[in-house]
Design a protein around this motif. Structure first.
Motif, PDB file in Angstrom:
ATOM      1  N   SER A   1     -16.290  -0.276   9.794  1.00  0.00           N
ATOM      2  CA  SER A   1     -16.947  -0.732  11.021  1.00  0.00           C
ATOM      3  C   SER A   1     -17.908  -1.881  10.724  1.00  0.00           C
ATOM      4  O   SER A   1     -18.298  -2.622  11.633  1.00  0.00           O
ATOM      5  CB  SER A   1     -17.688   0.414  11.701  1.00  0.00           C
ATOM      6  OG  SER A   1     -18.806   0.827  10.931  1.00  0.00           O
ATOM      7  N   GLN A   2     -18.274  -2.025   9.445  1.00  0.00           N
ATOM      8  CA  GLN A   2     -19.197  -3.085   9.039  1.00  0.00           C
ATOM      9  C   GLN A   2     -18.469  -4.275   8.410  1.00  0.00           C
ATOM     10  O   GLN A   2     -19.098  -5.195   7.903  1.00  0.00           O
ATOM     11  CB  GLN A   2     -20.205  -2.524   8.030  1.00  0.00           C
ATOM     12  CG  GLN A   2     -21.008  -1.342   8.527  1.00  0.00           C
ATOM     13  CD  GLN A   2     -21.821  -1.679   9.755  1.00  0.00           C
ATOM     14  OE1 GLN A   2     -22.551  -2.671   9.788  1.00  0.00           O
ATOM     15  NE2 GLN A   2     -21.673  -0.859  10.810  1.00  0.00           N
ATOM     16  N   ILE A   3     -17.127  -4.248   8.470  1.00  0.00           N
ATOM     17  CA  ILE A   3     -16.313  -5.270   7.809  1.00  0.00           C
ATOM     18  C   ILE A   3     -15.629  -6.151   8.852  1.00  0.00           C
ATOM     19  O   ILE A   3     -15.012  -5.647   9.797  1.00  0.00           O
ATOM     20  CB  ILE A   3     -15.252  -4.627   6.894  1.00  0.00           C
ATOM     21  CG1 ILE A   3     -15.927  -3.745   5.827  1.00  0.00           C
ATOM     22  CG2 ILE A   3     -14.364  -5.687   6.260  1.00  0.00           C
ATOM     23  CD1 ILE A   3     -16.825  -4.483   4.881  1.00  0.00           C
ATOM     24  N   ASP A   4     -15.720  -7.471   8.689  1.00  0.00           N
ATOM     25  CA  ASP A   4     -15.085  -8.411   9.620  1.00  0.00           C
ATOM     26  C   ASP A   4     -13.638  -8.712   9.239  1.00  0.00           C
ATOM     27  O   ASP A   4     -12.809  -8.975  10.107  1.00  0.00           O
ATOM     28  CB  ASP A   4     -15.872  -9.724   9.670  1.00  0.00           C
ATOM     29  CG  ASP A   4     -17.291  -9.515  10.170  1.00  0.00           C
ATOM     30  OD1 ASP A   4     -17.438  -8.960  11.269  1.00  0.00           O
ATOM     31  OD2 ASP A   4     -18.241  -9.889   9.451  1.00  0.00           O
ATOM     32  N   LEU A   5     -13.355  -8.693   7.935  1.00  0.00           N
ATOM     33  CA  LEU A   5     -11.992  -8.990   7.473  1.00  0.00           C
ATOM     34  C   LEU A   5     -11.779  -8.304   6.137  1.00  0.00           C
ATOM     35  O   LEU A   5     -12.695  -8.235   5.305  1.00  0.00           O
ATOM     36  CB  LEU A   5     -11.780 -10.503   7.345  1.00  0.00           C
ATOM     37  CG  LEU A   5     -10.376 -10.976   6.936  1.00  0.00           C
ATOM     38  CD1 LEU A   5      -9.984 -12.255   7.687  1.00  0.00           C
ATOM     39  CD2 LEU A   5     -10.294 -11.224   5.423  1.00  0.00           C
ATOM     40  N   CYS A   6     -10.568  -7.812   5.937  1.00  0.00           N
ATOM     41  CA  CYS A   6     -10.228  -7.099   4.705  1.00  0.00           C
ATOM     42  C   CYS A   6      -9.096  -7.830   3.976  1.00  0.00           C
ATOM     43  O   CYS A   6      -8.065  -8.132   4.576  1.00  0.00           O
ATOM     44  CB  CYS A   6      -9.800  -5.670   5.041  1.00  0.00           C
ATOM     45  SG  CYS A   6      -9.306  -4.684   3.609  1.00  0.00           S
ATOM     46  N   PHE A   7      -9.315  -8.113   2.708  1.00  0.00           N
ATOM     47  CA  PHE A   7      -8.247  -8.624   1.842  1.00  0.00           C
ATOM     48  C   PHE A   7      -7.620  -7.428   1.140  1.00  0.00           C
ATOM     49  O   PHE A   7      -8.322  -6.620   0.527  1.00  0.00           O
ATOM     50  CB  PHE A   7      -8.800  -9.582   0.790  1.00  0.00           C
ATOM     51  CG  PHE A   7      -9.351 -10.861   1.336  1.00  0.00           C
ATOM     52  CD1 PHE A   7      -8.520 -11.937   1.620  1.00  0.00           C
ATOM     53  CD2 PHE A   7     -10.719 -11.004   1.545  1.00  0.00           C
ATOM     54  CE1 PHE A   7      -9.037 -13.128   2.107  1.00  0.00           C
ATOM     55  CE2 PHE A   7     -11.245 -12.193   2.024  1.00  0.00           C
ATOM     56  CZ  PHE A   7     -10.396 -13.250   2.318  1.00  0.00           C
ATOM     57  N   CYS A   8      -6.310  -7.322   1.221  1.00  0.00           N
ATOM     58  CA  CYS A   8      -5.611  -6.212   0.581  1.00  0.00           C
ATOM     59  C   CYS A   8      -4.785  -6.760  -0.585  1.00  0.00           C
ATOM     60  O   CYS A   8      -3.742  -7.392  -0.374  1.00  0.00           O
ATOM     61  CB  CYS A   8      -4.714  -5.506   1.601  1.00  0.00           C
ATOM     62  SG  CYS A   8      -4.150  -3.887   1.072  1.00  0.00           S
ATOM     63  N   ALA A   9      -5.282  -6.546  -1.807  1.00  0.00           N
ATOM     64  CA  ALA A   9      -4.636  -7.065  -3.007  1.00  0.00           C
ATOM     65  C   ALA A   9      -4.026  -5.919  -3.804  1.00  0.00           C
ATOM     66  O   ALA A   9      -4.254  -5.777  -5.006  1.00  0.00           O
ATOM     67  CB  ALA A   9      -5.638  -7.840  -3.845  1.00  0.00           C
ATOM     68  N   LEU A  10      -3.267  -5.095  -3.106  1.00  0.00           N
ATOM     69  CA  LEU A  10      -2.647  -3.906  -3.697  1.00  0.00           C
ATOM     70  C   LEU A  10      -1.163  -4.138  -3.943  1.00  0.00           C
ATOM     71  O   LEU A  10      -0.558  -5.053  -3.371  1.00  0.00           O
ATOM     72  CB  LEU A  10      -2.834  -2.714  -2.754  1.00  0.00           C
ATOM     73  CG  LEU A  10      -4.281  -2.309  -2.471  1.00  0.00           C
ATOM     74  CD1 LEU A  10      -4.340  -1.340  -1.293  1.00  0.00           C
ATOM     75  CD2 LEU A  10      -4.913  -1.691  -3.713  1.00  0.00           C
ATOM     76  N   PRO A  11      -0.511  -3.298  -4.759  1.00  0.00           N
ATOM     77  CA  PRO A  11       0.928  -3.433  -4.982  1.00  0.00           C
ATOM     78  C   PRO A  11       1.723  -3.168  -3.699  1.00  0.00           C
ATOM     79  O   PRO A  11       1.254  -2.485  -2.785  1.00  0.00           O
ATOM     80  CB  PRO A  11       1.232  -2.349  -6.029  1.00  0.00           C
ATOM     81  CG  PRO A  11      -0.095  -2.018  -6.639  1.00  0.00           C
ATOM     82  CD  PRO A  11      -1.110  -2.224  -5.566  1.00  0.00           C
ATOM     83  N   HIS A  12       2.947  -3.732  -3.649  1.00  0.00           N
ATOM     84  CA  HIS A  12       3.786  -3.448  -2.488  1.00  0.00           C
ATOM     85  C   HIS A  12       4.071  -1.939  -2.424  1.00  0.00           C
ATOM     86  O   HIS A  12       3.990  -1.248  -3.416  1.00  0.00           O
ATOM     87  CB  HIS A  12       5.079  -4.256  -2.527  1.00  0.00           C
ATOM     88  CG  HIS A  12       6.085  -3.801  -3.540  1.00  0.00           C
ATOM     89  ND1 HIS A  12       6.097  -4.264  -4.825  1.00  0.00           N
ATOM     90  CD2 HIS A  12       7.121  -2.933  -3.448  1.00  0.00           C
ATOM     91  CE1 HIS A  12       7.091  -3.696  -5.484  1.00  0.00           C
ATOM     92  NE2 HIS A  12       7.726  -2.878  -4.689  1.00  0.00           N
ATOM     93  N   LYS A  13       4.364  -1.454  -1.301  1.00  0.00           N
ATOM     94  CA  LYS A  13       4.519  -0.046  -0.935  1.00  0.00           C
ATOM     95  C   LYS A  13       3.163   0.622  -0.765  1.00  0.00           C
ATOM     96  O   LYS A  13       2.903   1.239   0.263  1.00  0.00           O
ATOM     97  CB  LYS A  13       5.377   0.744  -1.922  1.00  0.00           C
ATOM     98  CG  LYS A  13       5.778   2.127  -1.404  1.00  0.00           C
ATOM     99  CD  LYS A  13       6.721   2.844  -2.352  1.00  0.00           C
ATOM    100  CE  LYS A  13       7.216   4.163  -1.765  1.00  0.00           C
ATOM    101  NZ  LYS A  13       6.135   5.123  -1.512  1.00  0.00           N
ATOM    102  N   THR A  14       2.287   0.512  -1.743  1.00  0.00           N
ATOM    103  CA  THR A  14       0.928   1.044  -1.584  1.00  0.00           C
ATOM    104  C   THR A  14       0.212   0.323  -0.452  1.00  0.00           C
ATOM    105  O   THR A  14      -0.483   0.941   0.362  1.00  0.00           O
ATOM    106  CB  THR A  14       0.129   0.877  -2.894  1.00  0.00           C
ATOM    107  OG1 THR A  14       0.784   1.581  -3.938  1.00  0.00           O
ATOM    108  CG2 THR A  14      -1.288   1.392  -2.740  1.00  0.00           C
TER     109      THR A  14
END
Length: 342
Positions: free
Chosen positions: A67-80
């Motif tokens: 709720s305190q985040i404006d944007l999230c970068f997701c640098a995780l492996p595919h499927k995960t």
């Protein structure tokens, strides 16, 4: 205005590169860093080159207050990545660096990645993240799917030629060299120094590389009919960089002129003088892509060479470029650093 962002998968190469880039951004603050297996550690412990920065301690994704985040970068492996993104708040802006949302057809995703897509609702809304060609859609997107680094390099070298009709679409050969960081940070036997150094090798030979799904999707969409390139990637004993040499049938000077026109207003694409070839040395650590065109000795054929840094323009830099658009910031913010040389 300061935008607060979270980086999921912060202990990988692309996560560290995001931190490096964002640390110089004038209006983005890193509010959360997640790395499941390294939760509780500081970034200085995981990446000593970042010890000068005041950063949050690594945590588990479940510990982040989104709720305190404006944007999230997701640098995780595919499927995960798709499983994590499906569980995130529906109004959260997300830039995904994995392969999970790049392919529009779920059947194509299953074909290339070997498992059914588990986040079809999110997949339908995802915008393909090749900034120079999708920036209008990216500005209004909630979820942006970053491209593959090999796929980005090949597309910078070919998209203007496909749209302009200057080349034979059935005669495209793409020979690509990629540095070892493109394989990620996980321990792998074939990436040990003793097994990788002093040589290089082709891999995914004969059309099995997963980024071919992106080439098929994007080039066929541009041409309005199926386009399949002949593509062979090679692993080279270097830390960063991609060099793509593309062989096409067409007039070399007209091809060069098409690039000059197509990329005239692009801040990160540099078209070199005719007959000049780029080098990965000249883009290292930067968000720039250099493109060169040379005539072949065989009349009616041309050689197009593109170079970029796989961790920056090919991944994390591209992700920040897209985030800037999504957040209403200048597209180049935090990204105009000069390449590292030598």
């Amino acid at each position: 205005m300061t935008h607060k962002v979270a980086i999921l998968g912060a202990s990988g190469y692309t996560g560290a590169e995001l931190v490096r880039l964002i640390s110089q951004h004038p209006s983005i603050e890193i509010a959360a860093l997640a790395a499941e297996r390294k939760a509780g550690l500081t970034m200085a412990e995981v990446f000593p080159h970042l010890r000068h920065l005041d950063l949050p301690t690594l945590c588990k994704i479940s510990e982040i207050d989104f709720s305190q985040i404006d944007l999230c970068f997701c640098a995780l492996p595919h499927k995960t990545s798709q499983e994590v993104i499906a569980a995130l708040p529906k109004d959260l802006k997300i830039v995904d660096l994995s392969a999970d949302f790049r392919l529009r057809d779920p059947a194509e995703y299953e074909k290339w990645y070997g498992n059914p897509h588990a986040a079809l609702e999110q997949q339908e809304e995802a915008v393909y993240g090749l900034t120079e060609f999708y920036r209008d859609e990216i500005r209004g997107a909630r979820l942006v799917a970053g491209t593959g680094c090999n796929a980005a390099t090949g597309q910078f070298a070919l998209r203007p030629l496909i749209t302009s009709g200057l080349i034979d679409l059935d005669e495209i050969i793409l020979d690509l060299k990629c540095a070892v960081s493109g394989a990620g940070r996980a321990l792998k036997e074939n990436l040990l120094h003793a097994e990788l150094s002093e040589g290089y090798n082709a891999y995914a030979i004969g059309g099995t590389h997963r980024h071919l799904g992106e080439f098929d999707q994007e080039f066929s969409k541009l041409a309005g009919r199926p386009v399949k390139v002949q593509f062979t990637p090679h692993l080279v004993p270097a830390n960063r960089g991609i060099l793509a040499t593309t062989y096409v049938k067409g007039d070399a000077e007209a091809i060069h002129a098409a690039f000059v026109s197509a990329y005239a207003d692009e801040p990160f694409i540099e078209v070199l003088p005719f007959g000049t070839a780029p080098s990965t040395h000249h883009v290292r650590g930067s968000n720039f892509c250099h493109i060169g065109v040379t005539a072949d000795r065989i009349e009616g054929r041309a050689i197009v060479i593109a170079a970029l840094d796989n961790l920056t323009k090919g991944s994390s830099g591209q992700a920040l470029q897209n985030a800037n658009l999504m957040l209403g910031e200048d597209e180049t913010a935090g990204l105009m650093m000069a390449p590292l040389f030598p």
